[in-house]
Structure formats: structure tokens, C-alpha cells
Design an enzyme around this catalytic site. Structure first.
Site, PDB file in Angstrom:
ATOM      1  N   THR A  33      -2.253  11.117 -14.453  1.00  0.00           N
ATOM      2  CA  THR A  33      -1.388  10.126 -15.339  1.00  0.00           C
ATOM      3  C   THR A  33      -0.726  10.769 -16.299  1.00  0.00           C
ATOM      4  OG1 THR A  33      -2.707   8.137 -14.540  1.00  0.00           O
ATOM      5  CG2 THR A  33      -1.388   8.105 -16.635  1.00  0.00           C
ATOM      6  N   GLN A 106      -0.583   8.286  -4.839  1.00  0.00           N
ATOM      7  CA  GLN A 106      -1.908   7.507  -4.946  1.00  0.00           C
ATOM      8  C   GLN A 106      -1.665   5.971  -5.231  1.00  0.00           C
ATOM      9  OE1 GLN A 106      -4.629   7.953  -8.537  1.00  0.00           O
ATOM     10  NE2 GLN A 106      -5.820   8.912  -7.026  1.00  0.00           N
ATOM     11  N   HIS A 182      -6.588   4.954  -4.263  1.00  0.00           N
ATOM     12  CA  HIS A 182      -7.395   5.283  -5.383  1.00  0.00           C
ATOM     13  C   HIS A 182      -8.773   4.231  -5.485  1.00  0.00           C
ATOM     14  CE1 HIS A 182      -8.698   6.820  -9.054  1.00  0.00           C
ATOM     15  NE2 HIS A 182      -7.777   6.343  -9.979  1.00  0.00           N
ATOM     16  N   ASN A 185     -13.146   6.023 -10.295  1.00  0.00           N
ATOM     17  CA  ASN A 185     -12.788   6.299 -11.628  1.00  0.00           C
ATOM     18  C   ASN A 185     -12.764   5.000 -12.375  1.00  0.00           C
ATOM     19  OD1 ASN A 185     -12.683   8.975 -11.527  1.00  0.00           O
ATOM     20  ND2 ASN A 185     -10.497   9.212 -11.621  1.00  0.00           N
ATOM     21  N   TYR A 187     -11.688   1.872 -11.368  1.00  0.00           N
ATOM     22  CA  TYR A 187     -10.646   0.916 -11.190  1.00  0.00           C
ATOM     23  C   TYR A 187     -11.004  -0.160 -10.059  1.00  0.00           C
ATOM     24  CZ  TYR A 187      -7.963   4.121 -14.155  1.00  0.00           C
ATOM     25  OH  TYR A 187      -7.875   5.060 -15.245  1.00  0.00           O
ATOM     26  N   ARG A 234      -9.552   8.283  -2.126  1.00  0.00           N
ATOM     27  CA  ARG A 234     -10.302   8.925  -3.292  1.00  0.00           C
ATOM     28  C   ARG A 234     -11.653   8.075  -3.857  1.00  0.00           C
ATOM     29  NH1 ARG A 234      -8.435  11.494  -9.187  1.00  0.00           N
ATOM     30  NH2 ARG A 234      -9.483  13.573  -8.847  1.00  0.00           N
ATOM     31  N   ASN A 242     -14.188   4.826 -17.404  1.00  0.00           N
ATOM     32  CA  ASN A 242     -14.013   3.164 -17.668  1.00  0.00           C
ATOM     33  C   ASN A 242     -15.249   2.286 -17.338  1.00  0.00           C
ATOM     34  OD1 ASN A 242     -11.137   3.624 -18.049  1.00  0.00           O
ATOM     35  ND2 ASN A 242     -11.084   4.455 -16.029  1.00  0.00           N
ATOM     36  N   GLY A 324      -6.729  19.802 -11.359  1.00  0.00           N
ATOM     37  CA  GLY A 324      -6.036  18.697 -12.139  1.00  0.00           C
ATOM     38  C   GLY A 324      -5.340  19.266 -13.128  1.00  0.00           C
TER      39      GLY A 324
END
Length: 366
Positions: A33, A106, A182, A185, A187, A234, A242, A324
């Protein structure tokens, strides 16, 4: 050339067939991001330049891109739901393909990791349950606490699945070679998976089979739309990102990987450890079990170096390895790893938002 460098070259620079794509190497650019989308959350010319610079990767995976206006959680992140966004992404994919690259997008819905300022009508963000995430998001140039979410109604869930399916179709219309869902993480999809965030008492909550339902519906719908050879997913089994957690991730992901395998996506992309580079975080987890249970390509991610990536590919622990932060500062990362050259250090101050500085101006090897 050292024995170590020969090993890296022999492993990371072997070609690989990923679905309908022929990759020249095993190196993947992970989603990152960068908060540089323009008005209407449209990727602009700088994004086309940024991805084109990195097209020597075996595969590029774009920054997470929201499937709907409600899916946005941070300022200036691109979407893939409007005609203008599709057109903006077409410039990106054309630039990457012109430079000989391959690129997936993604697909993202942040769920509760959002703020009312980013939601249409300034309403509460949605989540599996009305449990706030103890984390921050990026709004108006600053990191702020997330807004309290509301629980999705049962009759709304099919509409979100349909948004993923439409976004997959939009991605192909924009010229992408495929999509990555996605589900990591912390979300929305990950929120459905985890018993810390999902307290539903209907068909999408409770036992693992129910908590996995939303992910499997999204994956099945996306594959039905564009084909399994153009869909990856992923996962991040133990990351705390998060404010996400689960009481038994090994059981959860053991069940999940078998169901994912049956749907035959082209790859699973696994964040091993805590997102951001801490591979040893948290409770022990057997990533090899995921690798053995999945018959498509396995992309390993998180804190890999050229040497450890080569070892993973050589040993068969991974087919591909995603990098990354190294790709942020080194558009020519593939060549640097090939030569054993030093890497540029990333400028953390330019990670989120801004223009060309720290985005398209990193130096390459002469």
C-alpha cells in the site's frame, strides 16, 4: 562467483509456469500500500511508472485495491469498481506488459479497518460482528483510530461476494493477468475467519466450517468469473495485524487449505509469521502442512533474503518467494539479487502518500 551465489542463481532464476503465465524467475513483488491514488481513487501515471520499473519480477502483485466504495479503509488507495479506475489500471497493465512483465491485482475489502470519513455517507464500516479493531488507519494525512463497525446483515453478505466477483471481472477488463484475493492481515475476509472478530450465530459464525464460508464463497465466485488459473489468495495464519487473532490457527487453516485446494486457485500466498518481517512471531505454526496440502503454487512471504529465498525454493518449501520493502527501494531487485549487489535502503517517511519521491526515484544499477 561464490557457492552461495550459485545456489541463489540456480534457484531464484529458474523459470516457472503459473497458470497461463511463463515466469522468467521465482521472485514476486508483494502487495504494498502506497496511498498515491488520484481523485476518485484512480491510479495515475506515477503508478504506471512505478510498476513498469519493477516488471522484471516473475510476478507483480499490486497494492490492495478496494472492490467497492465501502471496502476502502485508507486514504488514496486505488479501487477496481468504477470505469475510471478500470481505465487508470489499464495504463498500468499496458506499461508493465510493454516492459515484459506479468501483473495480478490484489482485491480488498478492509471491513472494520476503516473510518467513517472514508465511508459513503459517513456511515459505520461493516464487519462480521460489531467489534472494533484496536488499530489505526490513514485519513487526511494522519494515522487515526478506526471507527466502530456494524455487523453485516445476513442478507447483505451475498452482495459483498458479488462485489468481489465483479471486481475480478473488472480486473481482467483492465488488462490484469489475474487477481489475488486479500484474505490476510486482519481485513474483512480474515475477520470472518477468526474467532476474535467473528461472533456471529448464523451460518457465517461459530465453528470453523461456518467462519470459512465467506472466504470460500468469494474464492468460488471469483474462480467462476475469471478461471482458477487467474486467481490466487493471500493468507496470514498467525499475524496480529490490525488486532486479529484466533484461538487455534493450525486447525482453522488446516481445514481451510483443503477447501481452498478443492477449488483449484493457481496459488496461495502465505505471510509466514507477523506481517512486516517478524517470522518468529507468536505460536508455532506448521507452514509445511499448508504447502503439502495445496497442489497449486505456494508463494512464501515475510522477511526473506536472497539466500533464504533460494534455500526455500531449492528445498521445495516454496515455489515462489515474495519480497515487499526490498522492492520499494530497489526497482531492479531481481538484477541486484542475481549479481549479489547491495540493496538500497527504503525511505520509511515516503511509504504512505506523496509523489515521486520514495516511489519512482530510487536508483538502479548502472
Amino acid at each position: 562467483m561464490s557457492e552461495h551465489r550459485q545456489e541463489a542463481e540456480g534457484a531464484l532464476f529458474e523459470p516457472f509456469r503459473l497458470g497461463r503465465l511463463e515466469q522468467p524467475n521465482r521472485i514476486v513483488m508483494a502487495p504494498l500500500t502506497r496511498n498515491r491514488a488520484g481523485e476518485g481513487n484512480v491510479p495515475g501515471p506515477l503508478a504506471a511508472r512505478y510498476y513498469q520499473q519493477r516488471a522484471s519480477a516473475g510476478l507483480l502483485i499490486t497494492e490492495a485495491s478496494q472492490i467497492s466504495p465501502e471496502g476502502q479503509g485508507y486514504q488514496a488507495t486505488p479501487g477496481i469498481h468504477s470505469p475510471e479506475q478500470i481505465a487508470g489500471w489499464r495504463h498500468v497493465t499496458d506499461a508493465v506488459h510493454a516492459n515484459g512483465g506479468r501483473i495480478f491485482i490484489q482485491l480488498w475489502h478492509v471491513g472494520r479497518v476503516s473510518h467513517v470519513a472514508l465511508q459513503p455517507g459517513r456511515v459505520a464500516p461493516v464487519a462480521p460482528s460489531a467489534i472494533a479493531a484496536n488499530t489505526k488507519t490513514f485519513v487526511n494525512g494522519a494515522f487515526v483510530e478506526t471507527s466502530a463497525p456494524r455487523a453485516l446483515r445476513l442478507d447483505e453478505i451475498a452482495g459483498v461476494v458479488a462485489d468481489y466477483r465483479k471486481a475480478a471481472a473488472n480486473a481482467i477488463a483492465a488488462g490484469f493477468d489475474g487477481i489475488e484475493i486479500h484474505a490476510a492481515n486482519g481485513y474483512l475476509i480474515d475477520q470472518f475467519l477468526r474467532d476474535s472478530a467473528n461472533r456471529r450465530e448464523d451460518a457465517y459464525g461459530g465453528p470453523i466450517e461456518n467462519r470459512a464460508r465467506f472466504l470460500l464463497e468469494v474464492l468460488a465466485a471469483s474462480i467462476a468469473e475469471v478461471g482458477g488459473d487467474r486467481v490466487g489468495i493471500r493468507l496470514s495464519p498467525v499475524t496480529p495485524s490490525n488486532d486479529i487473532a484466533d484461538s487455534d490457527p493450525q486447525a482453522l487453516f488446516g481445514y481451510l487449505i483443503a477447501k481452498i485446494d478443492a477449488l483449484k486457485p493457481v496459488y496461495v500466498h502465505v505471510v509466514e509469521g507477523a506481517t512486516g518481517g517478524d517470522r518468529d512471531f507468536g505460536q508455532p505454526f506448521d507452514y509445511g502442512a499448508l504447502r503439502r496440502a495445496f497442489h497449486g503454487a505456494y508463494i512464501a512471504n515475510n522477511g526473506y533474503t536472497g539466500a533464504t529465498a533460494a534455500a526455500a525454493v531449492t528445498s521445495g518449501a516454496a515455489d515462489l518467494v515474495a519480497f515487499g520493502k526490498a522492492f520499494i527501494a530497489n526497482p531492479d531487485l531481481v538484477e541486484r539479487l542475481r549479481r549479489g549487489a547491495p540493496l538500497n535502503a527504503p525511505d520509511v517517511a515516503t511509504f504512505y502518500g506523496g509523489g515521486a519521491e520514495g516511489y519512482t526515484d530510487y536508483p538502479t544499477l548502472g
